[in-house]
Write a protein that holds these residues in place. Structure first.
Motif, PDB file in Angstrom:
ATOM      1  N   ARG A 253      37.722  33.710  44.271  1.00  0.00           N
ATOM      2  CA  ARG A 253      37.481  33.007  44.666  1.00  0.00           C
ATOM      3  C   ARG A 253      37.297  32.610  45.624  1.00  0.00           C
ATOM      4  O   ARG A 253      36.206  33.758  47.180  1.00  0.00           O
ATOM      5  N   GLU A 257      34.813  35.069  48.605  1.00  0.00           N
ATOM      6  CA  GLU A 257      34.807  33.820  50.022  1.00  0.00           C
ATOM      7  C   GLU A 257      34.958  34.322  51.442  1.00  0.00           C
ATOM      8  O   GLU A 257      33.976  34.624  52.089  1.00  0.00           O
ATOM      9  N   GLN A 275      39.575  40.771  39.406  1.00  0.00           N
ATOM     10  CA  GLN A 275      39.852  39.613  39.066  1.00  0.00           C
ATOM     11  C   GLN A 275      38.925  39.733  37.330  1.00  0.00           C
ATOM     12  O   GLN A 275      39.196  38.629  36.656  1.00  0.00           O
ATOM     13  N   GLU A 300      42.356  28.116  41.248  1.00  0.00           N
ATOM     14  CA  GLU A 300      42.102  27.712  42.369  1.00  0.00           C
ATOM     15  C   GLU A 300      42.425  26.067  42.965  1.00  0.00           C
ATOM     16  O   GLU A 300      41.695  25.434  43.443  1.00  0.00           O
TER      17      GLU A 300
END
Ligand code: ADP
Ligand code: ASP
Ligand code: MG
Length: 427
Positions: A253, A257, A275, A300
């Motif tokens: 993630r 970004e 992913q 994360e």
């Protein structure tokens, strides 16, 4: 099996290609798909060549001859001036294919012409790398990526047809690895694909990282390594900020970004296919291949530790205003977005007020004049060509102050994790 990707910096010259051989010998005993980019700045030179051919801007023959000479120089170094080596003829064939295009007038579809020419850099480099590795005893088979990656006909930004590509991979590439004795290496090109009628497409500038991810997905690879000229993914571009620190691990993630906002170390489309199948991505230094680099994976847990920032220079801030002082409403937005979408111009940031709609885009000299013309048909358009877009992930005030100090802030946007600023130098 694994996928390795060597970008333009890693194969920029003969020394770089020798280093690739060292890495292939030392860093994997498994089956490999090796994706290579065009050497050094070849893609930029081929863009100049396309402009010269299709728009008459520059001397196409001189540009083509220079690109060929540059490659011959590196081949002379790698193959010890043995001009009888078949690599010279194989590369010359690519160049004569480009030369032959010049006999006919360029098609009016510039993006189509662009892809047929600009894609050739990857063919040249993959031919050289494949021949060199074979000469060094690193046995490999050269594959034409167009026989595996099927796209639609959005030239310069080909959209992958995953079902068709999977079928092609099952047919052409997967059998190569099945039942292999010893490791098998396929060498292919990054950045390109083919339409159903056999026209070459490219996947967007810097798209070779994406090719590595596409192949990993199609081949169910164990992992992907992209070999770069930096230690890994850092919290800023080390060329622009000398105190940048490397991340040991970040999530898919966070990587999406960062790359979406412009951290150019990874092409933004690279992460999604990985992913989707949980395939880890390693970003490692080809200069220090034994170092750990960065691993990009699902967890994360470590993403929020330090602010990251991304500078995008060479931006244009465009404000679109109704001519008669009426409000900007949904119909206007639809019309304005349609112009951006139809010209394939990506919007990096947008903001609207009652009377204007502002967007920040890359300054692309091929597209900007058309864009302006189209917008000016119905609106008053103002623009500022000297702006920079700064994005800070996991921002704090100290980082904002450091980065916007001595700059005039034209637009500011903050969300929970991300702060963005369009700035220009203070006058
Ligand atoms: P390739 O050789 O694969 O084309 P690139 O030049 O596209 O490699 O990507 C590597 C470059 O990305 C580095 O030289 C570095 O300047 C730049 N870069 C931008 N942002 C970052 C970041 N956050 N971390 C590391 N490198 C970055
Ligand atoms: N050679 C292409 C480019 O420079 C693709 C890549 O290197 O990723 O954009
Ligand atoms: Mg690159």
């Amino acid at each position: 099996m694994k996928v390795f990707k060597f970008g333009g910096a890693s194969v920029r010259d003969a020394a770089g290609i020798r280093n690739v051989a060292t890495i292939l010998r030392r860093f994997s005993s498994e089956n490999l798909a090796v994706v290579v980019s065009a050497m050094g700045k070849t893609t930029n030179a081929l863009e100049d060549l396309t402009r010269a051919y299709a728009k008459g801007k520059g001397d196409k023959d001189a540009i083509l001859a220079k690109i060929h000479e540059d490659h011959i120089k590196e081949m002379d170094d790698l193959f010890e001036n043995n001009r009888n080596h078949p690599v010279y003829a194989a590369v010359a064939e690519v160049f004569s294919g480009i030369q032959k295009r010049f006999d006919v007038t360029a098609s009016a579809n510039y993006d189509l012409v662009y892809d047929q020419i600009v894609s050739q850099g990857e063919f040249i480099s993959s031919v050289i790398v494949s021949h060199y590795m074979n000469a060094q005893g690193i046995e490999n088979t050269w594959y034409d990526a167009r026989t595996i990656i099927r796209t639609d006909s959005t030239f310069r930004e080909g959209k992958v047809d995953w079902d068709a590509s999977q079928k092609l991979a099952n047919q052409h590439l997967i059998p190569f690895y099945i039942g292999s004795v010893g490791r098998k290496i396929a060498i292919t090109q990054g950045f390109l694909g083919s339409t159903s009628i056999g026209l070459t497409t490219t996947l967007g500038r810097e798209g070779s990282d994406y090719t590595a991810a596409i192949l990993a997905y199609l081949l169910d690879a164990k992992d992907v390594t992209i070999w770069k000229d930096v230690a890994g993914v850092m919290n800023a571009d080390p060329r622009k900020y000398d105190k940048a620190v490397k991340f040991d691990r970040i999530s898919f993630r966070e990587a999406i970004e960062l790359s979406y906002y412009g951290a150019s170390v990874i092409h933004p489309k690279t992460i999604k296919p990985l992913q989707n199948k949980g395939i880890p991505l390693y970003v490692k230094s080809f200069l220090q291949p034994e170092e750990k680099g960065t691993i990009i994976q699902a967890s994360e847990e470590y993403d929020h530790l330090i602010p990251s920032f991304i500078f995008k220079s060479n931006q244009v801030l465009i404000s679109v205003l109704p001519r008669d002082f009426s409000f900007i409403v949904e119909e206007n937005l639809r019309e304005i977005f349609d112009v951006f979408a139809s010209l394939g111009v990506r919007v990096h940031l947008m903001q609207n007020s009652a009377l204007s709609f502002s967007v920040c885009i890359d300054h692309n000299e091929d597209k900007f004049p058309d864009l302006l013309k189209r917008l000016q048909e119905n609106y008053k358009v103002k623009y500022n060509e000297t702006v920079e877009l700064i994005t800070i992930r996991h921002y704090d005030q100290a980082t904002i102050d450091m980065l916007t100090n001595a700059k005039e802030i034209l637009v500011e946007q903050k969300s929970r994790h991300t702060a963005r600023f369009i700035v220009r130098p203070k006058l």
